[in-house]
Design a protein around this motif. Sequence first.
Motif, PDB file in Angstrom:
ATOM      1  N   ARG A  36       0.852  -1.183   0.000  1.00 32.30           N
ATOM      2  CA  ARG A  36       0.000   0.000   0.000  1.00 32.30           C
ATOM      3  C   ARG A  36       0.893   1.239   0.000  1.00 32.30           C
ATOM      4  N   HIS A  37       0.711   2.083  -1.010  1.00 31.52           N
ATOM      5  CA  HIS A  37       1.464   3.328  -1.128  1.00 31.52           C
ATOM      6  C   HIS A  37       0.588   4.497  -0.700  1.00 31.52           C
ATOM      7  N   ARG A  38       1.169   5.451   0.024  1.00 29.11           N
ATOM      8  CA  ARG A  38       0.473   6.672   0.398  1.00 29.11           C
ATOM      9  C   ARG A  38       1.406   7.852   0.139  1.00 29.11           C
ATOM     10  N   ALA A  39       0.835   8.912  -0.369  1.00 29.95           N
ATOM     11  CA  ALA A  39       1.622  10.106  -0.652  1.00 29.95           C
ATOM     12  C   ALA A  39       0.777  11.338  -0.380  1.00 29.95           C
ATOM     13  N   GLY A  40       1.440  12.452  -0.151  1.00 28.40           N
ATOM     14  CA  GLY A  40       0.735  13.694   0.120  1.00 28.40           C
ATOM     15  C   GLY A  40       1.705  14.854   0.200  1.00 28.40           C
ATOM     16  N   THR A  41       1.208  15.973   0.678  1.00 30.82           N
ATOM     17  CA  THR A  41       2.021  17.182   0.764  1.00 30.82           C
ATOM     18  C   THR A  41       2.089  17.658   2.212  1.00 30.82           C
ATOM     19  N   TRP A  42       3.295  17.929   2.668  1.00 30.32           N
ATOM     20  CA  TRP A  42       3.496  18.419   4.026  1.00 30.32           C
ATOM     21  C   TRP A  42       4.410  19.633   3.958  1.00 30.32           C
ATOM     22  N   GLU A  43       3.883  20.799   4.385  1.00 32.42           N
ATOM     23  CA  GLU A  43       4.629  22.049   4.384  1.00 32.42           C
ATOM     24  C   GLU A  43       5.258  22.327   3.017  1.00 32.42           C
ATOM     25  N   GLY A  44       4.468  22.071   1.975  1.00 35.22           N
ATOM     26  CA  GLY A  44       4.889  22.428   0.626  1.00 35.22           C
ATOM     27  C   GLY A  44       5.750  21.422  -0.094  1.00 35.22           C
ATOM     28  N   ARG A  45       6.044  20.291   0.516  1.00 34.66           N
ATOM     29  CA  ARG A  45       6.840  19.297  -0.203  1.00 34.66           C
ATOM     30  C   ARG A  45       6.204  17.917  -0.137  1.00 34.66           C
ATOM     31  N   GLU A  46       6.501  17.107  -1.161  1.00 34.22           N
ATOM     32  CA  GLU A  46       5.930  15.774  -1.277  1.00 34.22           C
ATOM     33  C   GLU A  46       6.542  14.820  -0.253  1.00 34.22           C
ATOM     34  N   VAL A  47       5.684  14.054   0.401  1.00 34.18           N
ATOM     35  CA  VAL A  47       6.141  13.003   1.315  1.00 34.18           C
ATOM     36  C   VAL A  47       5.364  11.733   0.986  1.00 34.18           C
ATOM     37  N   ALA A  48       5.937  10.588   1.306  1.00 34.78           N
ATOM     38  CA  ALA A  48       5.279   9.326   0.979  1.00 34.78           C
ATOM     39  C   ALA A  48       5.795   8.210   1.864  1.00 34.78           C
ATOM     40  N   ASP A  49       5.046   7.118   1.862  1.00 40.12           N
ATOM     41  CA  ASP A  49       5.475   5.932   2.596  1.00 40.12           C
ATOM     42  C   ASP A  49       4.777   4.734   1.973  1.00 40.12           C
ATOM     43  N   LYS A  50       5.164   3.533   2.395  1.00 38.78           N
ATOM     44  CA  LYS A  50       4.529   2.326   1.879  1.00 38.78           C
ATOM     45  C   LYS A  50       4.498   1.277   2.976  1.00 38.78           C
ATOM     46  N   PHE A  51       3.496   0.385   2.894  1.00 37.90           N
ATOM     47  CA  PHE A  51       3.271  -0.640   3.911  1.00 37.90           C
ATOM     48  C   PHE A  51       2.878  -1.945   3.229  1.00 37.90           C
ATOM     49  N   ASP A  52       3.340  -3.058   3.746  1.00 42.48           N
ATOM     50  CA  ASP A  52       2.850  -4.354   3.289  1.00 42.48           C
ATOM     51  C   ASP A  52       1.447  -4.570   3.843  1.00 42.48           C
ATOM     52  N   VAL A  53       0.537  -5.070   3.025  1.00 44.29           N
ATOM     53  CA  VAL A  53      -0.832  -5.327   3.466  1.00 44.29           C
ATOM     54  C   VAL A  53      -1.289  -6.686   2.955  1.00 44.29           C
ATOM     55  N   ALA A  54      -2.265  -7.265   3.646  1.00 41.51           N
ATOM     56  CA  ALA A  54      -2.860  -8.528   3.230  1.00 41.51           C
ATOM     57  C   ALA A  54      -4.282  -8.604   3.770  1.00 41.51           C
ATOM     58  N   PHE A  55      -5.168  -9.198   3.002  1.00 43.29           N
ATOM     59  CA  PHE A  55      -6.550  -9.385   3.445  1.00 43.29           C
ATOM     60  C   PHE A  55      -7.165 -10.522   2.640  1.00 43.29           C
ATOM     61  N   THR A  56      -8.291 -11.012   3.135  1.00 37.95           N
ATOM     62  CA  THR A  56      -9.027 -12.054   2.429  1.00 37.95           C
ATOM     63  C   THR A  56     -10.411 -11.538   2.067  1.00 37.95           C
ATOM     64  N   ALA A  57     -10.793 -11.736   0.832  1.00 36.69           N
ATOM     65  CA  ALA A  57     -12.134 -11.397   0.365  1.00 36.69           C
ATOM     66  C   ALA A  57     -12.935 -12.684   0.193  1.00 36.69           C
ATOM     67  N   ILE A  58     -14.146 -12.710   0.744  1.00 40.47           N
ATOM     68  CA  ILE A  58     -15.050 -13.849   0.538  1.00 40.47           C
ATOM     69  C   ILE A  58     -15.989 -13.471  -0.596  1.00 40.47           C
ATOM     70  N   LEU A  59     -16.052 -14.305  -1.601  1.00 44.15           N
ATOM     71  CA  LEU A  59     -16.814 -14.028  -2.814  1.00 44.15           C
ATOM     72  C   LEU A  59     -17.835 -15.122  -3.071  1.00 44.15           C
ATOM     73  N   VAL A  60     -18.828 -14.816  -3.874  1.00 45.02           N
ATOM     74  CA  VAL A  60     -19.703 -15.848  -4.415  1.00 45.02           C
ATOM     75  C   VAL A  60     -19.756 -15.640  -5.922  1.00 45.02           C
ATOM     76  N   CYS A  61     -19.439 -16.687  -6.662  1.00 46.24           N
ATOM     77  CA  CYS A  61     -19.381 -16.622  -8.121  1.00 46.24           C
ATOM     78  C   CYS A  61     -20.290 -17.709  -8.700  1.00 46.24           C
ATOM     79  N   GLY A  62     -19.938 -18.236  -9.889  1.00 42.91           N
ATOM     80  CA  GLY A  62     -20.738 -19.301 -10.485  1.00 42.91           C
ATOM     81  C   GLY A  62     -20.536 -20.614  -9.758  1.00 42.91           C
ATOM     82  N   PRO A  63     -21.557 -21.484  -9.757  1.00 44.01           N
ATOM     83  CA  PRO A  63     -22.768 -21.412 -10.564  1.00 44.01           C
ATOM     84  C   PRO A  63     -23.922 -20.629  -9.926  1.00 44.01           C
ATOM     85  N   THR A  64     -23.750 -20.105  -8.702  1.00 42.71           N
ATOM     86  CA  THR A  64     -24.849 -19.369  -8.074  1.00 42.71           C
ATOM     87  C   THR A  64     -25.194 -18.119  -8.869  1.00 42.71           C
ATOM     88  N   TYR A  65     -24.173 -17.377  -9.312  1.00 43.76           N
ATOM     89  CA  TYR A  65     -24.375 -16.184 -10.129  1.00 43.76           C
ATOM     90  C   TYR A  65     -23.463 -16.256 -11.348  1.00 43.76           C
TER      91      TYR A  65
END
Length: 230
Positions: free
Chosen positions: A185-214
Motif C-alpha cells: 500500500r502506497h500513500r503520498a501527500g504534501t506536508w509544508e509544501g513538499r511531497e512526502v510518501a510511505d509504503k506498507f505491506d498489506v494482506a486481506f481475504t475477500a469472501i466471494l460468491v461466483c458461479g454457478p450461483t451467479y
Amino acid sequence: MLMLPWPTAHRHRRTRIALGTVLLLAVATVTGYGLLATRHTEPGRPAHVTAASNPPDPVTAATPPAPAPTGSTPIVTTADPITFATAVAHALFDWDTTGPHTLADHKGRLLVVADPSGVESPGLVADLGAYLPSAQGWEFLAEYETRQWIEVTDARVPGQWQDAVTAAEGRLSPGTTAVTVTGVRHRAGTWEGREVADKFDVAFTAILVCGPTYPQCYLLRLSRLDEPLR
C-alpha cells in the motif's frame, strides 16, 4: 522529522446478522469475521449501514513513489475469483482526495458488487470501515492532498478456506470462495509544501460468491486488514 497524518485501520467487532440462519462458527474462528452460512437465492438491494470511522495516525515522510491512480473506475465484471478479488483490492485501496471523486463514490463502487441477496451487505459495509477513511478523516486528509494506491503482489485461494468449506457441511452457496490478496500500500501527500510518501505491506481475504450461483462474482465479506486466511 516531518510527520504526515494518515488514517489507520481499526479493529472492528465481528458483525452478526439475526436472520434466523446459522452462523458459520468455523469461518468466524479461522477468519475473524462472521460469514453467514446461507444459500443465496433471492437478489435484493444491499442494506444501508453507517461505516465506522478511522482515526488519523502519523507516518514518517519518505521519497515519493510514482503518482497514485485517480478516478473511481467500476469493479470489473468477471466470473473469475482471482481477477475479481484483485479488482476489489484496487477499489479498496486506490483513492485520491484531490480528485473529482468523493468518499461516497469509492464506497459505492464496492457496494454495487455486494451480495445480491442483501444478507451479507450490512456486514460488508461495517468491514469497509476498517479500510476506507471516515468522512471526517477524508476531509482531514484532503488538506494534505493525500492519495493512496495498492501494488498487488499475489492473489490466491488460501489453503485454510477448504477447512471452512468442510465445516460448512454444504450450507454455503455453490461458488462461494475466498481469495487472499497481498500487496504494498502506497500513500503520498504534501506536508509544508513538499511531497512526502510511505509504503506498507498489506494482506486481506475477500469472501466471494461466483458461479454457478451467479454468472459473475460478488463480494460478500472482508477479513480484518492484515489478518487474512493463509
